[in-house]
Structures are given as structure tokens and as C-alpha cells.
Design a protein around this motif. Sequence first.
Motif, mmCIF file in Angstrom:
data_model
loop_
_atom_site.group_PDB
_atom_site.id
_atom_site.type_symbol
_atom_site.label_atom_id
_atom_site.label_comp_id
_atom_site.label_asym_id
_atom_site.label_seq_id
_atom_site.Cartn_x
_atom_site.Cartn_y
_atom_site.Cartn_z
ATOM 1 N N VAL A 103 -39.949 33.587 81.239
ATOM 2 C CA VAL A 103 -40.666 32.473 80.639
ATOM 3 C C VAL A 103 -41.025 31.501 81.766
ATOM 4 O O VAL A 103 -40.296 31.360 82.747
ATOM 5 C CB VAL A 103 -39.831 31.781 79.528
ATOM 6 C CG1 VAL A 103 -38.572 31.140 80.083
ATOM 7 C CG2 VAL A 103 -40.672 30.799 78.749
ATOM 8 N N ARG A 104 -42.170 30.843 81.596
ATOM 9 C CA ARG A 104 -42.675 29.893 82.583
ATOM 10 C C ARG A 104 -43.035 28.609 81.847
ATOM 11 O O ARG A 104 -43.651 28.650 80.772
ATOM 12 C CB ARG A 104 -43.909 30.501 83.259
ATOM 13 C CG ARG A 104 -44.558 29.648 84.306
ATOM 14 C CD ARG A 104 -45.730 30.428 84.921
ATOM 15 N NE ARG A 104 -46.550 29.579 85.742
ATOM 16 C CZ ARG A 104 -46.380 29.398 87.041
ATOM 17 N NH1 ARG A 104 -45.406 30.036 87.664
ATOM 18 N NH2 ARG A 104 -47.174 28.610 87.719
ATOM 19 N N ALA A 105 -42.653 27.465 82.410
ATOM 20 C CA ALA A 105 -43.015 26.157 81.863
ATOM 21 C C ALA A 105 -43.891 25.450 82.885
ATOM 22 O O ALA A 105 -43.602 25.500 84.088
ATOM 23 C CB ALA A 105 -41.769 25.333 81.572
ATOM 24 N N GLU A 106 -44.964 24.806 82.410
ATOM 25 C CA GLU A 106 -45.918 24.162 83.305
ATOM 26 C C GLU A 106 -46.273 22.769 82.788
ATOM 27 O O GLU A 106 -46.248 22.526 81.582
ATOM 28 C CB GLU A 106 -47.206 24.986 83.397
ATOM 29 C CG GLU A 106 -47.006 26.397 83.875
ATOM 30 C CD GLU A 106 -48.253 27.261 83.750
ATOM 31 O OE1 GLU A 106 -48.376 28.185 84.554
ATOM 32 O OE2 GLU A 106 -49.091 27.002 82.853
ATOM 33 N N ASN A 115 -46.843 23.252 78.772
ATOM 34 C CA ASN A 115 -46.884 24.489 77.998
ATOM 35 C C ASN A 115 -45.682 25.358 78.340
ATOM 36 O O ASN A 115 -44.994 25.135 79.331
ATOM 37 C CB ASN A 115 -48.196 25.244 78.249
ATOM 38 C CG ASN A 115 -48.308 25.746 79.664
ATOM 39 O OD1 ASN A 115 -47.501 26.548 80.114
ATOM 40 N ND2 ASN A 115 -49.308 25.283 80.389
ATOM 41 N N ILE A 116 -45.457 26.345 77.505
ATOM 42 C CA ILE A 116 -44.420 27.364 77.712
ATOM 43 C C ILE A 116 -45.118 28.714 77.618
ATOM 44 O O ILE A 116 -45.830 28.988 76.652
ATOM 45 C CB ILE A 116 -43.312 27.294 76.631
ATOM 46 C CG1 ILE A 116 -42.651 25.915 76.617
ATOM 47 C CG2 ILE A 116 -42.304 28.403 76.821
ATOM 48 C CD1 ILE A 116 -41.764 25.635 77.797
#
Length: 176
Positions: A103-106, A115-116
Amino acid sequence: VSYRDILGDDWTISIGSSYSIDNDRIYFTGNDIKQVQKLAQAKVTVSKKVLDNAYLTTGAEFQNTIYDDTYNSLNSSLEENFAAGFVETDVFFTNDLAAKIGVRAEHSKLINKANIAPRISFAYRLGSYDQLNFAYGRFYQTPEKNYLAYTQKLNFENSDHYIANYQYIGDNITFR
């Protein structure tokens, strides 16, 4: 500039940074157009084998982008500070079946949104030279600067990727 090392108890660390300047000058039908983009980036990633069959990777990145545009005597300037963090694991269920789950969070300061983004992929080895791959991922990007010059009340652009492929890698041949 990049650096890679092994820390302590088998942690691998990778650090990288870059800086670039793009300077465009256009003379067109008596108009003087100047576009300057400055981009500074930094990224750090650490990974470790956490089980006999699993690796954990986590990291963060930061981007600072400055846009300075001039059209004759009119000036426009935008600055984006973009930050992201991620965590993912590689799991080897058998010698023939593996998965990557992450998972990436920005966050974009310019549009003040976050966003996720989930990601997952599987690889199944069919034989010595071929395998099947399946992947899903959600990807985001900040809207183009030409739109942001008028308003920052926009959302991230996004897309969902679904990928299935067959791959054969043999002597002097790769087929996908």
C-alpha cells in the motif's frame, strides 16, 4: 546521487536524491514565452527478510517542484510539495508461487489532498523458463500544471491497472 548499504541485523537501506532544471525559451509571433521547471527529489527505502519466506520493504519519498512561467509580461508561479510513504511485502508461498502485497499513501500540498493506493501481484512459475503473472494496482498523479494554474480545487487523477501476462525467458529469447 545514491547510496546503498546493509545496516545492523540485515537491514538493507537505499537512499537517492536528484535535482533538475528544465528551462524553455520560446519566441513565437512576437511573443516571449519562458517556462522554468525545477525538480528536487529524495527517496529512502529499507528492507529486511522477516520470515524464511517473506521480505518487508518500506520507504518514503519527497518531491519539490517549482514552475515559473512568463508570457510576455505576465507571470505565473506554482510550487508543489509531494510526499509519499509505502510498505510492501514479498511472500514466497512455494518455490513456484509468490506474491507482492503493498500500500502507498501520498499527499499533494498544491491541491491539499491525500490518497491511499493498494497494490497486489502474484507470480506462478509454470516451468523452468515460463510463468504467469497477475497484478492489480491503483495509481494517482497530481493534475497537469496547465490546469493547476487556474485552480487548485482539483482531485488527483487516478487509474486502476489490471494486468495478466504470460512470460517465457529462454536462451536468446523473451516472449511476453
